[in-house]
Write an enzyme that holds these catalytic residues in place. Structure first.
Site, PDB file in Angstrom:
ATOM      1  CG  MET A 179      -1.921  -1.201   1.145  1.00 21.76           C
ATOM      2  SD  MET A 179      -3.462  -0.929   2.023  1.00 21.76           S
ATOM      3  CE  MET A 179      -2.865  -0.702   3.675  1.00 21.76           C
ATOM      4  N   GLY A 180       2.118   1.114  -0.479  1.00 25.61           N
ATOM      5  CA  GLY A 180       3.009   2.259  -0.582  1.00 25.61           C
ATOM      6  C   GLY A 180       3.597   2.653   0.760  1.00 25.61           C
ATOM      7  CB  ALA A 181       3.931   4.679   3.200  1.00 25.46           C
ATOM      8  CG  LEU A 182       7.172   1.297  -1.096  1.00 19.74           C
ATOM      9  CD1 LEU A 182       7.894   0.959  -2.411  1.00 19.74           C
ATOM     10  CD2 LEU A 182       6.240   0.163  -0.703  1.00 19.74           C
ATOM     11  N   GLY A 189      11.256  -2.788   5.361  1.00 17.97           N
ATOM     12  CA  GLY A 189      10.543  -4.074   5.334  1.00 17.97           C
ATOM     13  C   GLY A 189      10.099  -4.403   3.915  1.00 17.97           C
ATOM     14  CG  HIS A 190       7.077  -2.077   1.926  1.00 18.59           C
ATOM     15  ND1 HIS A 190       6.873  -0.941   2.656  1.00 18.59           N
ATOM     16  CD2 HIS A 190       5.904  -2.755   1.938  1.00 18.59           C
ATOM     17  CE1 HIS A 190       5.625  -0.901   3.090  1.00 18.59           C
ATOM     18  NE2 HIS A 190       5.011  -2.005   2.674  1.00 18.59           N
ATOM     19  CG  ASP A 193       0.499  -6.790   8.151  1.00 14.76           C
ATOM     20  OD1 ASP A 193      -0.102  -6.287   9.098  1.00 14.76           O
ATOM     21  OD2 ASP A 193       1.224  -6.135   7.376  1.00 14.76           O
ATOM     22  CD  GLN A 206      -1.937  -8.611   4.587  1.00 15.33           C
ATOM     23  OE1 GLN A 206      -2.771  -7.734   4.633  1.00 15.33           O
ATOM     24  NE2 GLN A 206      -0.675  -8.337   4.279  1.00 15.33           N
ATOM     25  CB  SER A 256       3.228   2.292   5.901  1.00 17.48           C
ATOM     26  OG  SER A 256       3.786   1.377   4.987  1.00 17.48           O
TER      27      SER A 256
END
Ligand code: PAF
Length: 278
Positions: free
Chosen positions: A30-33, A36-37, A150, A153, A186
């Site tokens: 969902m962006g705001a990388l 972790g991303h 998550d 998830q 994020s």
């Protein structure tokens, strides 16, 4: 790295790669990388010829409108990071592009969605299933990468992929932490200075629980984690659960390797989650 904002264009580009026999990795975000991303993207780049990073704040998974409104959006900065990490495509569609009409699909995510985040955020995981299934059906990746922060998830996505018979392998990647132990998220960008200073108490409480868990058992460990976090005035525990890492069923007796603590904590107006395996 190419920025794409329509499903048709992404489909066309991927078809050309597939004709050449290229493997495809997907990193849904969902962006705001953050770092972790970056670890997911790096792994995807290592394991696939072509990597799609999706950057889409999915409205259907927000059960709280102000959380959706305030969710950080840093697309230009995200694009620079994705390019630097060597991904092939940044897919950043509009809401209209992903949901030309309301998505009324209801997924059967039980029993995994009946506890913890699923119990506290009604509709959240159904919204996650809606967008992740759309992305998997669009990209048809060989592998798709999700972070273990998550964790619930991740298990729900694996179950959904099995139920829908989708061909992608779902790869879980370890939590990346700040130097002070705070799990990367994020949402950390939204923490007030006071809450940011207090937030490492969450992972410290999780890390320090093992001796109590081994000596005094699950209830004492849960209590100790909650007390340690609540001892910091800026933080309020919403829940501490001890669950089986495969089924998420509550664990009452400790067996090494079969217990995982999950916490949700309110830090000012920001809700943080974390987990720890013992
Ligand atoms: O974990 C996230 O950032 C989101 O839930 C996901 C998987 C990208 C779906 O919107």
């Amino acid at each position: 790295m190419q920025r794409i904002d329509t499903q048709d264009e992404l489909r066309r580009m991927l078809a050309a790669h597939r004709e050449l026999g290229h493997s495809v990795g997907l990193v849904p975000t969902m962006g705001a990388l953050h770092a972790g991303h970056a670890s997911l993207i790096r792994r995807a780049v290592e394991e696939n010829a072509v990597v799609v990073v999706s950057d889409f704040v999915n409205p259907t998974q927000f059960n709280n409108p102000s959380d959706l409104r305030n969710y950080p959006r840093t697309l230009d900065q995200d694009a620079r990071l994705v390019e630097m990490l060597g991904a092939t495509f940044l897919f950043a569609p509009s809401v209209q592009e992903m949901y030309p009409s309301p998505d009324t699909r209801v997924f059967n995510l039980a029993p995994l969605d009946t506890v913890m985040e699923g119990a506290r955020r009604p509709g959240h995981f159904n919204g996650v299933a809606q967008i992740v299934s759309k992305l998997l059906e669009l990209v048809l990746p060989d592998r798709a990468y999700f972070g273990e922060k998550d964790y619930q998830q991740l298990l729900i996505v694996k179950q959904m992929v099995r139920q829908l018979g989708l061909p992608s392998q779902i790869v879980g990647c370890p939590i990346v932490r700040e130097a002070d132990g705070l799990a990367m998220s994020s949402r950390n960008l939204l923490l007030s200075p006071e809450c940011r200073k207090a937030a490492p108490s969450i992972s410290a409480a999780l890390r320090n629980a093992l001796p109590i868990l081994s000596a005094q058992g699950v209830d004492a460990a849960k209590q100790k984690i909650a007390n340690d976090i609540n001892a910091t005035t800026a933080l309020r525990v919403e829940y501490v659960e001890m669950a089986d890492p495969e089924t998420l069923a509550p664990v009452h007796e400790y067996a090494p390797g079969h217990a995982m603590a999950f916490v949700a904590v309110q830090a000012g107006s920001v809700r943080l989650i974390d987990n720890w395996k013992y």
